[in-house]
Every structure is written in C-alpha cells, then in structure tokens.
Design a protein around this motif. Sequence first.
Motif, PDB file in Angstrom:
ATOM      1  N   GLY A 153       0.806  -1.172   0.117  1.00 22.52           N
ATOM      2  CA  GLY A 153      -0.019   0.001   0.193  1.00 22.52           C
ATOM      3  C   GLY A 153       0.820   1.302  -0.094  1.00 22.52           C
ATOM      4  O   GLY A 153       0.558   2.177  -0.691  1.00 22.52           O
ATOM      5  N   ILE A 154       1.891   1.205   0.985  1.00 22.61           N
ATOM      6  CA  ILE A 154       2.714   2.518   0.778  1.00 22.61           C
ATOM      7  C   ILE A 154       3.446   2.563  -0.476  1.00 22.61           C
ATOM      8  O   ILE A 154       3.571   3.512  -0.999  1.00 22.61           O
ATOM      9  N   MET A 155       3.723   1.482  -1.393  1.00 24.61           N
ATOM     10  CA  MET A 155       4.356   1.603  -2.364  1.00 24.61           C
ATOM     11  C   MET A 155       3.493   2.204  -3.619  1.00 24.61           C
ATOM     12  O   MET A 155       3.968   2.819  -4.473  1.00 24.61           O
ATOM     13  N   ILE A 156       2.119   1.875  -3.604  1.00 24.30           N
ATOM     14  CA  ILE A 156       1.506   2.447  -4.576  1.00 24.30           C
ATOM     15  C   ILE A 156       0.529   3.806  -4.106  1.00 24.30           C
ATOM     16  O   ILE A 156      -0.246   4.344  -5.002  1.00 24.30           O
ATOM     17  N   ILE A 157       0.924   4.245  -2.775  1.00 19.64           N
ATOM     18  CA  ILE A 157       0.302   5.462  -2.635  1.00 19.64           C
ATOM     19  C   ILE A 157       0.789   6.642  -3.551  1.00 19.64           C
ATOM     20  O   ILE A 157      -0.178   7.369  -4.014  1.00 19.64           O
ATOM     21  N   PRO A 158       2.138   6.783  -3.988  1.00 19.44           N
ATOM     22  CA  PRO A 158       2.478   7.822  -5.194  1.00 19.44           C
ATOM     23  C   PRO A 158       1.783   7.531  -6.435  1.00 19.44           C
ATOM     24  O   PRO A 158       1.435   8.471  -7.219  1.00 19.44           O
ATOM     25  N   PHE A 159       1.508   6.261  -6.884  1.00 26.93           N
ATOM     26  CA  PHE A 159       0.636   5.970  -7.945  1.00 26.93           C
ATOM     27  C   PHE A 159      -0.607   6.424  -7.905  1.00 26.93           C
ATOM     28  O   PHE A 159      -1.086   7.297  -8.776  1.00 26.93           O
ATOM     29  N   VAL A 160      -1.497   6.218  -6.839  1.00 27.79           N
ATOM     30  CA  VAL A 160      -2.783   6.820  -6.590  1.00 27.79           C
ATOM     31  C   VAL A 160      -2.918   8.455  -6.531  1.00 27.79           C
ATOM     32  O   VAL A 160      -3.715   8.950  -6.897  1.00 27.79           O
ATOM     33  N   SER A 161      -1.944   9.008  -5.743  1.00 26.73           N
ATOM     34  CA  SER A 161      -1.875  10.360  -5.580  1.00 26.73           C
ATOM     35  C   SER A 161      -1.818  11.058  -6.945  1.00 26.73           C
ATOM     36  O   SER A 161      -2.413  11.979  -7.151  1.00 26.73           O
ATOM     37  N   SER A 162      -0.751  10.589  -7.649  1.00 25.78           N
ATOM     38  CA  SER A 162      -0.240  11.259  -8.902  1.00 25.78           C
ATOM     39  C   SER A 162      -1.497  11.178  -9.911  1.00 25.78           C
ATOM     40  O   SER A 162      -1.617  12.076 -10.445  1.00 25.78           O
ATOM     41  N   LEU A 163      -2.023  10.155  -9.964  1.00 25.42           N
ATOM     42  CA  LEU A 163      -3.210   9.944 -10.803  1.00 25.42           C
ATOM     43  C   LEU A 163      -4.639  10.760 -10.375  1.00 25.42           C
ATOM     44  O   LEU A 163      -5.061  11.597 -11.232  1.00 25.42           O
TER      45      LEU A 163
END
Length: 462
Positions: free
Chosen positions: A322-332
């Motif tokens: 989940g920590i790893m994909i936080i930037p993915f979600v926030s950027s999108l």
Amino acid sequence: MTTSSLFLLLIAIVVVSFIFGRKRSLEMAQSVGGIRYLHSLPNYYGLMAAAWAAIPGVLLLALWSVFQDVIIQSSVTHLLPESYLTLTGSDLELVWAEIYNLQNGILTEASDPAFYVVVDALNNLMASSRMGKTILVIALTVLGGVWGWRLIKPEQRARNQFEKVLEVLLLASSMIAILTTVGIVFSVVFESIRFFHKVPFHEFVFGLKWSPQIAINAEVAGSSGAFGAIPLFVGTLMIAAIALLVAVPIGLMTAVYLVEYASSKVRSIVKPLLEVLAGIPTVVYGFFAALTMAPQLKSFFEGFGVDGVSSESALAAGLVMGIMIIPFVSSLADDVINAVPRSLRDGSYGLGATKSETVKQVIFPAALPGIVSGVLLAASRAIGETMIVVMAAGLAANLTANPLDAVTTVTVQIATLLVGDQEFDSAKTLAAFALGLMLFFVTLMLNVIALAVVKRFREQYD
C-alpha cells in the motif's frame, strides 16, 4: 553478413536515397523555374525516394528473419533417422535442442552420431541463407531507391504520398502492440488448454488445496499434486485489499491537499518527492517489509497477547505494498482533480460554499471517473506485484482469512513454477499458464469495470 550489420547497411542506402532524391528534385526545380513550381518541398521528394528504398528491404529482411529457421529445419528433418521422425511434442523439441547446441558449440559430443550429419546440413543451409538474404535485401533496397529516384517529377504529389506512407506506418505501429497482446493471450490460452487436459477445470477453479509438487516416482506421497487455485486467489485478493485500504485514502487525501490546499511552494516540493517514491524498486520495499515491517507487526500483536503471529504475513506485505502504490494513486488523482474545470469551483464558491464543501460536493464527484479508474489501475498493480509478497508473505498457499498468517499470491506461484529446470509438458509447469490466464481475466474485468465507471459518470458531468 549478420542481420544487424545488414540492417545498418540498409539504413545507409536509405539515407543515400534521400540525399539523391532531394538533389534530383532541386535539379528539376531549376529546369522548370524554381522550387515554387514543384508540387512539394524538396525534402518530401527525398523522403519518398527513401521510403521506396526502405520499405521493400525492411519487409524482406523481417520475413526472412522470421521464417528462416522454420524453413531450414523442415529442409533437414529428413536427414534424421527413422526412429526420430515419429517423435512429437517435447521429445522432438529435445532432439532439436541438442542439434542446435551442437551447431552452436554448446555441446561437443552428440548422443547419436547421426546428428552430426544434420548439423553439417544446417551449417551449409544457414551459410547459403545468409548469403542469399544479404544479396536480395541489398538488391531490393537499391532497386527501390532507384525506382523512387526515377519517379521524381515536378508534378509528383510527394507530400501527399509521404503523408499516406506515414499514416500506414503509424497504423502498423499501433497494430504491433495489439497483435503482440493477442499473441500473448493465445499462447497462454493454448498452454492453459493443455493444462486443463491434465487437470479438470472445476478442480483448478474451485479446488481448496494448492500443492503442485509432482514426484518422479508415482509411489511417493503427493506425487499426483493438487491444483486448487482458491488459496492463491484468496491470498492475492487479501494482500491487494490491504494495500488498497492503505493507498487509496492516503493517496486521495494527498492529492486533494496538493491541489486545493497546498501553497505552490509546498506543492513544488512534495509532488516531486512523491514521484521519486514511485521510482523506488520493489525489491527495496520487499527488504523493508521483510526486515522491518514484519518483525514489528509480530512484536506488536504478541504484545497484545495474540498467539501464532507468523513472521511472514499478508498484513506486512499488504501494508508495504500500500505504501508503494500511494504515489501511484496520488499522482493519478492529482492529475484528475487538476483537470476539473475552474468554472465548477468558481460556481460553488459563488454560491457561498466553503472549500471543504466544494471539494466534497463538486470537485470529487466531477473527478470521480478518473479517480475510480486510477484506483482500479492501482489494484491491478497490487495484484501483479511479486517481489514484496515473496519477501514478506512467504510461499505457503494457506487458505485463511487471518491477515497475520503467511499466504502466497498468484504471481508468486507463477514465478515459482517456472524457476529452474522444468519439463514444459508437466501439469506443474503448465499450471503457471492457467494461473496467468485466470489473472489476466481478473485484471481484464477490473479494467472493464473501470471503463464502464468512467463512461457512466463522464456522460453525467460533461
């Protein structure tokens, strides 16, 4: 001449064709009163001459490279002894693998002396093929360039013709990606069908035990294996759900803060940092999960008297994922919220709404299609992650709903099944393709749902 050398020579001929084509158009322009009497600019005449040189040569080189080995192999098959001609499937593949290893010098001694005859024939045909390919490709490229050079006339519609060529090239580029995907799907489907000939479909889809170990001796315990995929998909969905529970709220709140509340100075610092986090290799997250997160969780829960906490758990893997994909979600989400028209915000503020009311009742609903599609893309990323699960959740295919137990996922098992020397005709190896097909189906459904949501709400807010 090797294929790479031949390709470089082909590029050189194409460049020469461009230069001569452009020069010929300039000479013709002088004879008719200037460049303005040409239909197109001189560069377009040069480009058309280059296209005439490149296209036939590249096509011939590609076709020759694709079909060369198949044709040569079929030409020397009759040299094999009769006993080998009746072989099929993996047995025949092993024979040809030994022959090619002899040809390439990987093996120095053949298991059958008859193979040396086949190797000699292969060497002769390969040499002839390389010679023929070199001569024909060069000849076709030069002839194409000369033909394109001769076609150059002041009234030639070179610009329009080159636009057509460019359109075809763009179409071919898009088709490469599509056809590659179709090829991958068909290869997985065909291998999965072979697997389902060995293991019943219902046993694979609804089975509750996963133990694909196939012993060589049928009398060994567990020699038949168990291929129930339910534990793998439960583990996959559990870890992905934990990851999304961490990533989606934090990622969305981060995006809302950066777009609506943060000053430009704060945004210029935080957003690049988040994007840097997105580039960290997953193996680094795996180390963090295995060496830091998992022991801390074990100590934490044991401090509350919880027994049986595994040192490798779905919770540790899911939290770090989940920590790893936080930037993915926030950027999108950041991009989607930024794309909401300014007029919607101004209208809300004009009616007296506060900033938080505007975010909840105007901006978030307007950006919902993009946010949902981003979340589902993040879910696909979580489902496909392997390294963190291997290092933090283990390899045990336990059917459990306890996130403190060790579990495994579909992608981890696919990697495990294909590691080492494997026989590609066994159920154990073919199970990897069946798992891949099921995973492809699940992620495809997620994408279909994302597209449906985007379409549904886009009609409402456009």
